[in-house]
Structure formats: structure tokens, C-alpha cells
Design a protein around this motif. Structure first.
Motif, short mmCIF file in Angstrom:
data_model
loop_
_atom_site.label_atom_id
_atom_site.label_comp_id
_atom_site.label_asym_id
_atom_site.label_seq_id
_atom_site.Cartn_x
_atom_site.Cartn_y
_atom_site.Cartn_z
N ALA A 19 49.31 59.41 43.38
CA ALA A 19 49.67 58.87 45.19
C ALA A 19 48.71 57.76 45.61
CB ALA A 19 51.07 59.11 45.66
N GLU A 20 47.60 58.76 45.94
CA GLU A 20 46.72 58.30 46.08
C GLU A 20 45.41 57.09 45.77
OE1 GLU A 20 42.37 59.96 48.86
OE2 GLU A 20 43.97 60.97 47.68
N LEU A 21 45.62 57.24 44.52
CA LEU A 21 45.37 55.88 44.24
C LEU A 21 46.17 54.36 43.97
CD1 LEU A 21 43.84 57.85 41.01
CD2 LEU A 21 42.63 57.01 42.21
N ILE A 22 47.29 54.86 43.60
CA ILE A 22 48.10 53.68 44.14
C ILE A 22 48.41 53.41 44.77
CG2 ILE A 22 50.68 53.33 43.56
CD1 ILE A 22 50.94 55.49 41.05
N SER A 23 48.34 53.85 45.85
CA SER A 23 48.11 53.15 47.78
C SER A 23 46.73 52.94 47.74
CB SER A 23 48.43 54.49 48.48
OG SER A 23 48.19 54.66 49.97
N GLY A 24 45.55 53.27 47.15
CA GLY A 24 43.81 52.71 47.64
C GLY A 24 44.30 51.85 46.56
N VAL A 25 44.40 51.82 45.53
CA VAL A 25 44.10 50.29 44.84
C VAL A 25 45.04 49.18 45.03
CG1 VAL A 25 45.34 49.42 42.48
CG2 VAL A 25 43.55 51.19 42.56
N THR A 26 46.05 49.82 45.30
CA THR A 26 47.03 48.60 46.72
C THR A 26 46.24 48.41 47.93
OG1 THR A 26 48.63 49.33 45.36
CG2 THR A 26 50.08 47.66 47.68
N GLN A 27 46.29 48.90 48.71
CA GLN A 27 45.47 48.63 49.80
C GLN A 27 44.22 47.80 49.66
OE1 GLN A 27 46.84 48.89 52.90
NE2 GLN A 27 45.10 47.55 53.52
N LEU A 28 43.24 47.92 48.47
CA LEU A 28 42.19 47.39 48.27
C LEU A 28 42.19 45.95 47.70
CD1 LEU A 28 39.35 47.21 47.71
CD2 LEU A 28 39.35 48.55 45.49
N LEU A 29 43.49 45.51 46.53
CA LEU A 29 44.06 44.46 46.61
C LEU A 29 44.12 43.39 47.72
CD1 LEU A 29 45.44 45.42 43.88
CD2 LEU A 29 43.31 43.73 43.23
N ARG A 30 44.88 43.74 48.77
CA ARG A 30 45.24 43.63 50.09
C ARG A 30 43.97 42.83 50.41
NH1 ARG A 30 49.67 45.02 54.61
NH2 ARG A 30 48.98 43.21 56.01
N ASP A 31 42.88 43.91 50.89
CA ASP A 31 41.84 44.20 51.85
C ASP A 31 41.23 42.67 51.23
OD1 ASP A 31 43.04 45.52 53.15
OD2 ASP A 31 41.72 47.40 52.74
N VAL A 32 40.88 42.93 49.22
CA VAL A 32 39.97 42.13 48.99
C VAL A 32 40.33 40.29 48.98
CG1 VAL A 32 37.95 41.74 46.83
CG2 VAL A 32 38.32 44.38 48.47
N LEU A 33 41.14 40.52 48.42
CA LEU A 33 41.85 39.37 47.69
C LEU A 33 43.25 38.68 48.26
CD1 LEU A 33 41.65 40.26 43.89
CD2 LEU A 33 40.28 38.71 44.84
N ASN A 34 43.54 39.31 49.87
CA ASN A 34 44.78 39.17 49.90
C ASN A 34 45.87 39.10 49.25
OD1 ASN A 34 45.87 38.49 52.52
ND2 ASN A 34 45.99 36.41 52.22
N LYS A 35 45.94 40.71 48.71
CA LYS A 35 47.25 40.37 47.49
C LYS A 35 48.59 41.30 48.67
CE LYS A 35 45.83 37.86 44.36
NZ LYS A 35 46.53 36.70 43.52
N ASN A 36 49.93 40.56 48.02
CA ASN A 36 50.77 40.84 48.52
C ASN A 36 51.26 43.16 48.09
OD1 ASN A 36 53.34 41.69 50.07
ND2 ASN A 36 54.26 40.11 49.55
N PRO A 37 51.18 43.38 48.99
CA PRO A 37 51.81 44.90 48.47
C PRO A 37 53.11 44.96 47.43
CG PRO A 37 50.42 44.91 50.10
CD PRO A 37 50.93 43.72 50.19
N ALA A 38 53.69 44.38 48.15
CA ALA A 38 54.98 43.99 47.76
C ALA A 38 55.31 43.98 45.82
CB ALA A 38 55.95 43.63 49.08
N THR A 39 54.44 42.92 46.09
CA THR A 39 53.90 42.64 44.81
C THR A 39 53.04 42.90 44.00
OG1 THR A 39 52.67 40.45 44.89
CG2 THR A 39 54.96 40.84 45.04
N THR A 40 52.35 43.96 43.94
CA THR A 40 51.49 44.80 43.30
C THR A 40 51.87 45.41 42.24
OG1 THR A 40 49.63 44.16 44.62
CG2 THR A 40 49.25 45.94 43.97
N VAL A 41 51.55 46.14 41.55
CA VAL A 41 51.65 46.79 40.13
C VAL A 41 50.63 47.47 39.81
CG1 VAL A 41 53.29 47.43 38.52
CG2 VAL A 41 53.54 45.17 39.98
N VAL A 42 51.11 48.94 40.40
CA VAL A 42 49.60 50.22 39.64
C VAL A 42 50.95 50.69 38.75
CG1 VAL A 42 47.90 51.90 40.30
CG2 VAL A 42 48.62 50.28 42.00
N VAL A 43 50.35 50.87 37.52
CA VAL A 43 50.47 52.21 36.19
C VAL A 43 49.14 52.72 36.08
CG1 VAL A 43 50.95 52.00 33.88
CG2 VAL A 43 51.76 50.31 35.29
#
Length: 73
Positions: A19-43
Motif C-alpha cells: 500500500a505504501e509503494l502504491i501511494s508513494g509511486v502515485t505521489q511521485l508521479l504527481r509531484d514530478v510529472l503533474n499526473k492526476n492520481p485518479a488516473t494513475t495505475v500501479v500494479v
């Protein structure tokens, strides 16, 4: 829509760590690439150590060899 695939060995992480990996990767993509967490998929794929090879050996064998070396020390 970013898609991130994390591969770890099967015994590698607890549910909380995943869960921490999923949350952290999602946040990283938001911070670095300004990606929307609602459309970020982590598997997270968990791979058996017999199905993961490094340098021509399975991780199972490499870990057994490492354990034997530690016993000899």
C-alpha cells in the motif's frame, strides 16, 4: 494515464508495504510529472523466486548460496 508495474519476489512485502509503494509511486508521479492520481495505475506483481533469474541462476539458488556462505563465516 500513467501505468507503473512493480515486480518483487513473492515473499518480498507485506500488505502495508505494498500500500505504501502504491501511494508513494502515485505521489511521485504527481509531484514530478503533474499526473492526476485518479488516473494513475500501479500494479505489483509478485514473482516466485524460482521464476526470477539473475546471472543465469534463479533467485532461489542465489539465496541458498548466500545462506551457505553466511554459515561458513
Amino acid at each position: 494515464m500513467p501505468y507503473v508495474n512493480i515486480k518483487i519476489t513473492k515473499e518480498g512485502a507485506t500488505a502495508e508495504q505494498k500500500a505504501e509503494l502504491i501511494s508513494g509511486v502515485t505521489q511521485l508521479l504527481r509531484d514530478v510529472l503533474n499526473k492526476n492520481p485518479a488516473t494513475t495505475v500501479v500494479v505489483i506483481d509478485e514473482v516466485e523466486t524460482d521464476n526470477w533469474g539473475i546471472g543465469g541462476e534463479t533467485v532461489t539458488v542465489l539465496r541458498q548460496q548466500a545462506a551457505l556462505k553466511q554459515q561458513d563465516q
